[in-house]
Write an enzyme that holds these catalytic residues in place. Structure first.
Site, PDB file in Angstrom:
ATOM      1  N   CYS A  43       5.911  -1.973  12.735  1.00 39.98           N
ATOM      2  CA  CYS A  43       5.699  -2.996  11.637  1.00 39.98           C
ATOM      3  C   CYS A  43       6.906  -3.788  11.714  1.00 39.98           C
ATOM      4  CB  CYS A  43       5.483  -2.199  10.213  1.00 39.98           C
ATOM      5  SG  CYS A  43       7.014  -1.657   9.676  1.00 39.98           S
ATOM      6  N   ASP A 101      15.523  -0.818   0.683  1.00 34.29           N
ATOM      7  CA  ASP A 101      14.515  -1.496   0.084  1.00 34.29           C
ATOM      8  C   ASP A 101      15.093  -2.537  -1.023  1.00 34.29           C
ATOM      9  OD1 ASP A 101      12.357  -0.155   1.460  1.00 34.29           O
ATOM     10  OD2 ASP A 101      12.077   1.016  -0.269  1.00 34.29           O
ATOM     11  N   ARG A 144       1.700  -6.071  -2.010  1.00 31.33           N
ATOM     12  CA  ARG A 144       1.408  -4.575  -1.653  1.00 31.33           C
ATOM     13  C   ARG A 144       2.312  -3.763  -2.619  1.00 31.33           C
ATOM     14  NH1 ARG A 144       2.089  -3.705   4.402  1.00 31.33           N
ATOM     15  NH2 ARG A 144       1.842  -1.578   3.632  1.00 31.33           N
ATOM     16  N   ARG A 152       9.502   2.373  13.587  1.00 35.28           N
ATOM     17  CA  ARG A 152       9.008   3.448  12.856  1.00 35.28           C
ATOM     18  C   ARG A 152       8.255   4.568  13.396  1.00 35.28           C
ATOM     19  NH1 ARG A 152       7.502   0.854   6.840  1.00 35.28           N
ATOM     20  NH2 ARG A 152       8.177   2.740   6.458  1.00 35.28           N
ATOM     21  N   LYS A 163       5.714   2.527  -6.688  1.00 35.84           N
ATOM     22  CA  LYS A 163       4.514   2.558  -5.761  1.00 35.84           C
ATOM     23  C   LYS A 163       4.874   3.994  -4.772  1.00 35.84           C
ATOM     24  CE  LYS A 163       5.524   0.160  -2.046  1.00 35.84           C
ATOM     25  NZ  LYS A 163       5.264   0.562  -0.762  1.00 35.84           N
ATOM     26  N   ASN A 164       6.131   3.822  -4.328  1.00 37.57           N
ATOM     27  CA  ASN A 164       6.451   4.886  -3.395  1.00 37.57           C
ATOM     28  C   ASN A 164       6.453   6.324  -3.671  1.00 37.57           C
ATOM     29  OD1 ASN A 164       6.710   3.014  -1.248  1.00 37.57           O
ATOM     30  ND2 ASN A 164       8.797   2.900  -1.250  1.00 37.57           N
TER      31      ASN A 164
HETATM   32  N1  EPU Z   1      12.402   8.253  11.457  1.00 38.41           N
HETATM   33  C1  EPU Z   1      12.531   8.700  12.619  1.00 38.41           C
HETATM   34  N2  EPU Z   1      11.362   9.578  12.711  1.00 38.41           N
HETATM   35  C2  EPU Z   1      10.400  10.033  11.699  1.00 38.41           C
HETATM   36  C3  EPU Z   1      10.555   9.211  10.517  1.00 38.41           C
HETATM   37  C4  EPU Z   1      11.558   8.314  10.489  1.00 38.41           C
HETATM   38  O1  EPU Z   1      13.060   8.555  13.415  1.00 38.41           O
HETATM   39  O2  EPU Z   1       9.468  10.677  12.108  1.00 38.41           O
HETATM   40  C5  EPU Z   1      13.482   6.973  11.125  1.00 38.41           C
HETATM   41  C6  EPU Z   1      12.973   5.753  10.673  1.00 38.41           C
HETATM   42  O3  EPU Z   1      12.625   4.955  11.696  1.00 38.41           O
HETATM   43  C7  EPU Z   1      13.952   5.043   9.908  1.00 38.41           C
HETATM   44  C8  EPU Z   1      14.606   6.490   9.004  1.00 38.41           C
HETATM   45  O4  EPU Z   1      14.064   7.483   9.891  1.00 38.41           O
HETATM   46  O5  EPU Z   1      15.083   4.663  10.724  1.00 38.41           O
HETATM   47  C9  EPU Z   1      14.265   6.632   7.563  1.00 38.41           C
HETATM   48  O6  EPU Z   1      12.510   6.318   7.608  1.00 38.41           O
HETATM   49  P1  EPU Z   1      11.719   7.233   6.510  1.00 38.41           P
HETATM   50  O7  EPU Z   1      11.044   8.042   7.296  1.00 38.41           O
HETATM   51  O8  EPU Z   1      12.748   7.758   5.368  1.00 38.41           O
HETATM   52  O9  EPU Z   1      10.811   5.764   5.839  1.00 38.41           O
HETATM   53  P2  EPU Z   1       9.335   6.094   5.546  1.00 38.41           P
HETATM   54  O10 EPU Z   1       9.467   7.496   4.740  1.00 38.41           O
HETATM   55  O11 EPU Z   1       8.320   5.880   6.454  1.00 38.41           O
HETATM   56  C10 EPU Z   1       9.722   5.207   2.948  1.00 38.41           C
HETATM   57  C11 EPU Z   1       9.227   4.144   2.086  1.00 38.41           C
HETATM   58  C12 EPU Z   1       9.942   2.871   2.740  1.00 38.41           C
HETATM   59  C13 EPU Z   1      11.358   2.792   2.617  1.00 38.41           C
HETATM   60  C14 EPU Z   1      11.879   4.252   3.341  1.00 38.41           C
HETATM   61  C15 EPU Z   1      13.569   4.368   3.296  1.00 38.41           C
HETATM   62  C16 EPU Z   1       7.296   4.791   1.267  1.00 38.41           C
HETATM   63  C17 EPU Z   1       5.581   4.583   1.286  1.00 38.41           C
HETATM   64  N3  EPU Z   1       7.858   3.982   2.148  1.00 38.41           N
HETATM   65  O12 EPU Z   1       9.319   4.928   4.348  1.00 38.41           O
HETATM   66  O13 EPU Z   1       9.676   1.663   1.765  1.00 38.41           O
HETATM   67  O14 EPU Z   1      11.915   1.785   3.250  1.00 38.41           O
HETATM   68  O15 EPU Z   1      11.241   5.338   2.845  1.00 38.41           O
HETATM   69  O16 EPU Z   1      14.028   4.660   2.175  1.00 38.41           O
HETATM   70  O17 EPU Z   1       7.706   5.591   0.661  1.00 38.41           O
HETATM   71  C18 EPU Z   1       8.838  -0.213   1.218  1.00 38.41           C
HETATM   72  O18 EPU Z   1       8.606   0.188   0.148  1.00 38.41           O
HETATM   73  O19 EPU Z   1       9.040  -1.653   1.211  1.00 38.41           O
HETATM   74  C19 EPU Z   1       9.221   0.736   2.206  1.00 38.41           C
HETATM   75  C20 EPU Z   1       9.106   0.042   3.502  1.00 38.41           C
END
Ligand code: EPU
Length: 426
Positions: free
Chosen positions: A119, A310, A402, A124, A24-25
Site C-alpha cells: 500500500c 501514525d 477512511r 506490509r 478506528k484501529n
Molecule cells: N510486519 C512484518 N510482518 C508482518 C506484519 C508486519 O514484517 O507479518 C512489519 C511491517 O511491515 C511494519 C511493522 O512490522 O514494518 C509493523 O507493522 P504492523 O503489523 O504493526 O502494522 P499493522 O498491524 O498492519 C497497524 C495499524 C496501522 C499502524 C501500524 C503500526 C490498524 C488497522 N493499522 O497496522 O495504522 O500504522 O499498526 O502502528 O491497526 C493507520 O491507521 O493509518 C495505520 C496505517
C-alpha cells in the site's frame, strides 16, 4: 469513487472544544472478533469512518448481522458460518481485513483471505500473521492470491512475533484472537503493546476469554471453549487526538480535547512539549496551546510506547514551521514519506535520506493544490493548510475519510475555514 476535496483558507487560530471519537484501529479487530462470539455484541463509540464501513460489509458477507442502532452503537451478531472467504475486492480496499483470519480459523476452522498487497506506506508483509496461525496448528497454502488456512483444531503454542521492524499490531491481534479458542496455553513473546491491542484483550476477556499480560511484550492466553457476546466501549482515538493537538499548535490556537487519554500519548506529548507546545490536563479534558515560537526537535517513530508512526506526518507538518532543523526517522514503515513531496509544494524545506527526513523550518507555508496519498499523510496536508497563507486544496480526501470522523466539521466548529466540496481534480 467520488472525488471530493477540501478547500482550506489558512490563518484562523483554532479555539474551543473537540470531542475525540472512538479509535478506528481498536474498533476494527474488535468488530472482527464478533465472528467468534455466541450472541450479541454491542459496541459503543465505533467511529463511523469508511474503514469501519468496509469491515462491516465484509462481516455481513461472512454471516454477521450488522446494525447501527439509533443511539449510535454498533450491534453485531454472528448468525451464519457458511462463508469463510474474504475476497480480493474488499481486502484490496482495506488491508485490515486480514484481522478476520484468526477469528474465522478459531471458530470455523477454515478461512480464505485474499493476500493483502502493498500500500502507499510500504510493502506490509503478513508473514508473522501466518507464522502465528501455523504455530497454533493451521495448515496454510497460497492459492490464486488467497491465503487458504485450515485446521482440525487449534492448540496453544509459544511464539515469538518480532520482525525486522519490531512487533506487529494486527499480527498480535490475530494470534491473540485465534489462541482464545485454541486448546491449552499460548504465550506470545514480543507482542505489540499498543493500547488497541489492550482494548481487544479487554473486550475478549469481557466475552469470557482468559488473557493476561496485555500491554506488555508477553501475552498469555488460556484457551476457552466458547465466547459469549458483551457490551463494550471502544477507547478514544489517540491518533485523532494527536492530530487535533497539532491543529491547535500549528494555528497558535487553544483547543480542549474531550475523551482524550494522555497515558496513550506519552511519547507524542513529550515531543510536543519539547517543541514548546503546552499540554495540560484540565477538568474538561486536555488543553493544548502553543507559544508562537516552535523549537526544532528530533523524532524517531517506534512501536508503542514509542512515538507512533501514525503521527509522523502530522508532526512533520508542525516542524516545517519550527525555528531551526529537525530530524524525523521512521523505524516502523521506512517508506512512509509520501507527504514529503506534497508538503514541499507548500514551501516546506525537506530533505529525505533513506528512512530519515531533515526538516529545515521555514517562516511560513504557502497554499497550493496538493494530493492526499494515505490516511495520515492527508491529515498532515490538512494541518499544513490550516497554517498556510492562501487557499489550499487537498484532493482525494477519501483517504482521510477512511479514518477521521467528519474532520472538516470538527475543525470548522473550532474556527477553521475549511469546506468539503465535490468535484474533479482540474
Ligand atoms: N510486519 C512484518 N510482518 C508482518 C506484519 C508486519 O514484517 O507479518 C512489519 C511491517 O511491515 C511494519 C511493522 O512490522 O514494518 C509493523 O507493522 P504492523 O503489523 O504493526 O502494522 P499493522 O498491524 O498492519 C497497524 C495499524 C496501522 C499502524 C501500524 C503500526 C490498524 C488497522 N493499522 O497496522 O495504522 O500504522 O499498526 O502502528 O491497526 C493507520 O491507521 O493509518 C495505520 C496505517
Amino acid at each position: 469513487m467520488g472525488l471530493a476535496y477540501f478547500e482550506i483558507n489558512g490563518g484562523p487560530r483554532l479555539r474551543g472544544t473537540v470531542r475525540i471519537s472512538g479509535a478506528k484501529n481498536a474498533a476494527l479487530p474488535i468488530m472482527a472478533a464478533s465472528l467468534m462470539c455466541e450472541g450479541e455484541v454491542i459496541l459503543h463509540d465505533v467511529p463511523p469512518v469508511s474503514d469501519v464501513t468496509f469491515l462491516a460489509e465484509l462481516l455481513s458477507k461472512l454471516g454477521v448481522e450488522v446494525e447501527w442502532r439509533p443511539d449510535g452503537a454498533l450491534r453485531l451478531v454472528a448468525r451464519d458460518e457458511m462463508n469463510c472467504r474474504a475476497e480480493y475486492d474488499i481486502v484490496r480496499k482495506m488491508r485490515a481485513s486480514i484481522c478476520v483470519l484468526g477469528p474465522l480459523l478459531a471458530k470455523r476452522h477454515r478461512a480464505q483471505v485474499s493476500m493483502p498487497g502493498g500500500c502507499a506506506i510500504g510493502d506490509r508483509p503478513v508473514n508473522l500473521h501466518l507464522r502465528a496461525m501455523q504455530l497454533l496448528g493451521a495448515d496454510i497454502e497460497l492459492v490464486n492470491g488467497d491465503i487458504v488456512a485450515k485446521t482440525k483444531k487449534l492448540h496453544g503454542s509459544e511464539m515469538f512475533l518480532g520482525g525486522p521492524f519490531g512487533s506487529t499490531v494486527l499480527g498480535t491481534a490475530n494470534a491473540m484472537m485465534a489462541a482464545t479458542l485454541a486448546e491449552g496455553l499460548t504465550v506470545i513473546e514480543m507482542a505489540a503493546c499498543e493500547p488497541e491491542v489492550v482494548d481487544l484483550a479487554n473486550f475478549l476477556n469481557k466475552c469470557g476469554a482468559s488473557i493476561t499480560g496485555q500491554g506488555t511484550p508477553r501475552i498469555v492466553i488460556e484457551g476457552v471453549k466458547e465466547l459469549h457476546g458483551c457490551e463494550y466501549r471502544i477507547i478514544p482515538d489517540r491518533i485523532e487526538a494527536g492530530t487535533f493537538m497539532v491543529a491547535s499548535a500549528i494555528t497558535n490556537g487553544e483547543l480542549t480535547l474531550e475523551n482524550c487519554r494522555l497515558d496513550h500519548l506519552m511519547a507524542f506529548v513529550d515531543r510536543l512539549t519539547a517543541i514548546g507546545v503546552n499540554v495540560e490536563r484540565s477538568e474538561r479534558g486536555v488543553t493544548v496551546s502553543s507559544a508562537r515560537r516552535l523549537e526544532p526537535v528530533d523524532v524517531t517513530t517506534q512501536p508503542f510506547p514509542g512515538f507512533p508512526t501514525d503521527l509522523q506526518a502530522q508532526i512533520m507538518a508542525l516542524l516545517c514551521l519550527a525555528d531551526g532543523n529537525s530530524i524525523i526517522t521512521e523505524k516502523v514503515f521506512p517508506d512512509r514519506f509520501l507527504h514529503v513531496a506534497e508538503l514541499s509544494r507548500m514551501g516546506a524545506h525537506l530533505r529525505k535520506e533513506g528512512p530519515t527526513v531533515i526538516v529545515q523550518g521555514v517562516k511560513r507555508l504557502i497554499a497550493a493544490p496538493v494530493m492526499a496519498s494515505d490516511l495520515r499523510a492527508s491529515a498532515a496536508l490538512v494541518l499544513a493548510g490550516l497554517a498556510a497563507r492562501g487557499t489550499t486544496r487537498v484532493n482525494r480526501i477519501y483517504h482521510i475519510e477512511r479514518g477521521y470522523v467528519r474532520i472538516d466539521e470538527k475543525l470548522r466548529a473550532v474556527g477553521a475555514d475549511i469546506q468539503r466540496r465535490e468535484g474533479d481534480e482540474s
